[in-house]
Design an enzyme around this catalytic site. Structure first.
Site, PDB file in Angstrom:
ATOM      1  N   PRO A  74       0.812  -1.212   0.000  1.00 29.00           N
ATOM      2  CA  PRO A  74       0.000   0.000   0.000  1.00 29.00           C
ATOM      3  C   PRO A  74       0.852   1.272   0.000  1.00 29.00           C
ATOM      4  O   PRO A  74       1.696   1.467   0.861  1.00 29.00           O
ATOM      5  CB  PRO A  74      -0.803  -0.105   1.306  1.00 29.00           C
ATOM      6  CG  PRO A  74      -0.672  -1.523   1.746  1.00 29.00           C
ATOM      7  CD  PRO A  74       0.627  -1.995   1.212  1.00 29.00           C
ATOM      8  N   GLU A  75       0.621   2.114  -0.983  1.00 32.64           N
ATOM      9  CA  GLU A  75       1.251   3.428  -1.064  1.00 32.64           C
ATOM     10  C   GLU A  75       0.125   4.457  -0.936  1.00 32.64           C
ATOM     11  O   GLU A  75      -0.992   4.097  -0.583  1.00 32.64           O
ATOM     12  CB  GLU A  75       2.015   3.569  -2.390  1.00 32.64           C
ATOM     13  CG  GLU A  75       2.972   2.408  -2.651  1.00 32.64           C
ATOM     14  CD  GLU A  75       3.681   2.489  -3.994  1.00 32.64           C
ATOM     15  OE1 GLU A  75       3.886   3.611  -4.496  1.00 32.64           O
ATOM     16  OE2 GLU A  75       4.030   1.431  -4.542  1.00 32.64           O
ATOM     17  N   HIS A 102      -4.893 -14.539   9.742  1.00 37.54           N
ATOM     18  CA  HIS A 102      -4.009 -13.371   9.677  1.00 37.54           C
ATOM     19  C   HIS A 102      -4.559 -12.135  10.367  1.00 37.54           C
ATOM     20  O   HIS A 102      -3.997 -11.060  10.233  1.00 37.54           O
ATOM     21  CB  HIS A 102      -3.696 -13.058   8.216  1.00 37.54           C
ATOM     22  CG  HIS A 102      -3.069 -14.205   7.493  1.00 37.54           C
ATOM     23  ND1 HIS A 102      -1.967 -14.869   7.988  1.00 37.54           N
ATOM     24  CD2 HIS A 102      -3.384 -14.820   6.327  1.00 37.54           C
ATOM     25  CE1 HIS A 102      -1.629 -15.840   7.151  1.00 37.54           C
ATOM     26  NE2 HIS A 102      -2.479 -15.837   6.143  1.00 37.54           N
TER      27      HIS A 102
END
Length: 270
Positions: A2-3, A92
């Site tokens: 993720p940016e 997760h």
DNA sequence: AGTTTCACCTACAGGC
DNA sequence: TGCCTGTA
DNA sequence: GTGAAAC
């Protein structure tokens, strides 16, 4: 990975559903998710507070509470998802906020690099991050100033969050290709013309990537099964061996600053 | 100050 | 199939 | 993707 566009996509997807929600409790299954708090200290800071707003600074998701802010950084594989049920079969999930009305904001993170923390004010975060590339402050002149003063290589410079906040590996490769700049080129040596192109590439590519809800290569997703659609617009990233969209030369992958880096060896000569 | 290396973790793709 | 290595 | 430690 993720940016800025991916984080912005997450924020926009959550904005209508989490604002106004009151936090009842917080559970942490992987203690290192909490950066510098014990679970009990963290809960004491956020308990019974209402989420007043959600926004983004660089790659940080910020949840404004009545008093103070929750900071979430997704790092490589983090996901922040709102749901009425906690997916019990998902191994997760590292932590979750229990919200009033039997709803949850859970943090899923395969690689366990993601972090959640709390700050009374955002001053410290703001001062460690460079300008927002999509703000009015990020002008071509500012970018020129940043580059003029340094012999550092352009790619690691653009990845440095204290220089500009939000670019990561994918969009860095993309903007450098658009401006036809070699990722190893020293900041100070880049022509005025290319700096101008680089500036507009940063703004337009990030903006367009947000419109496409980010890029999904493998891990990025938001709100359940939703994924980013910018992957189809990538010109060089992940396109090793394929023709450069500008000159047809095969895209080459190299390593710059310990990161996989995609360039057109013809367009992006040193 | 700047650069390099490594640690933090898990999953998956590719080669043999 | 399964192991090993490299990469995200 | 990031931060610490080591040249």
């Amino acid at each position: 990975m993720p940016e800025l566009p991916e984080v912005e996509t997450v924020v926009r997807s959550l904005q209508p559903i989490v604002t106004g929600c009151r936090i009842q409790d917080f559970t942490c299954l992987w203690p290192r998710t909490l950066d510098d708090f014990s679970t009990t200290d963290f809960i004491n800071h956020i308990k019974a507070q209402t989420i007043r707003a959600i926004h983004r600074r660089g790659k940080y998701i910020l949840l404004d509470l009545d008093s103070g802010h929750i900071l979430v950084h997704l790092r490589m594989t983090g996901k922040l998802i709102f749901s009425a049920v906690l997916p019990s079969q998902n191994p997760h999930i590292r932590a979750w906020f229990t919200l009033e009305g039997e709803q949850y904001l859970y943090f899923e993170d395969t690689r366990k690099f993601g972090r959640i923390t709390f700050r009374s004010s955002l001053g410290e975060l703001d001062s460690k991050l460079g300008p927002e590339p999509l703000s009015d402050k990020f002008t071509p002149e500012l970018l020129a100033d940043i580059l003029a003063g340094t012999s550092r290589q352009i790619k690691p410079l653009l990845l440095d969050q204290s220089v500009i906040a939000g670019l990561g590996n994918i969009y860095c490769d993309e903007v450098l290709w658009h401006a036809a700049i070699n990722p190893r080129a020293p900041g100070a040596g880049i022509s005025v013309r290319k700096v101008a192109v680089l500036h507009s590439a940063i703004v337009t590519i990030l903006t367009e990537a947000i419109e496409f809800q980010g890029t999904t290569i493998r891990d990025f997703g938001f709100q359940g099964e939703r994924t980013g659609n910018y992957s189809s617009r990538l010109q060089v990233f992940g396109r090793t061996g394929q023709p450069c969209p500008r000159c047809n030369t095969a895209i080459v992958k190299l390593t710059v600053a310990q990161r996989g880096t995609h360039i057109c060896p013809h367009c992006q000569k040193m």
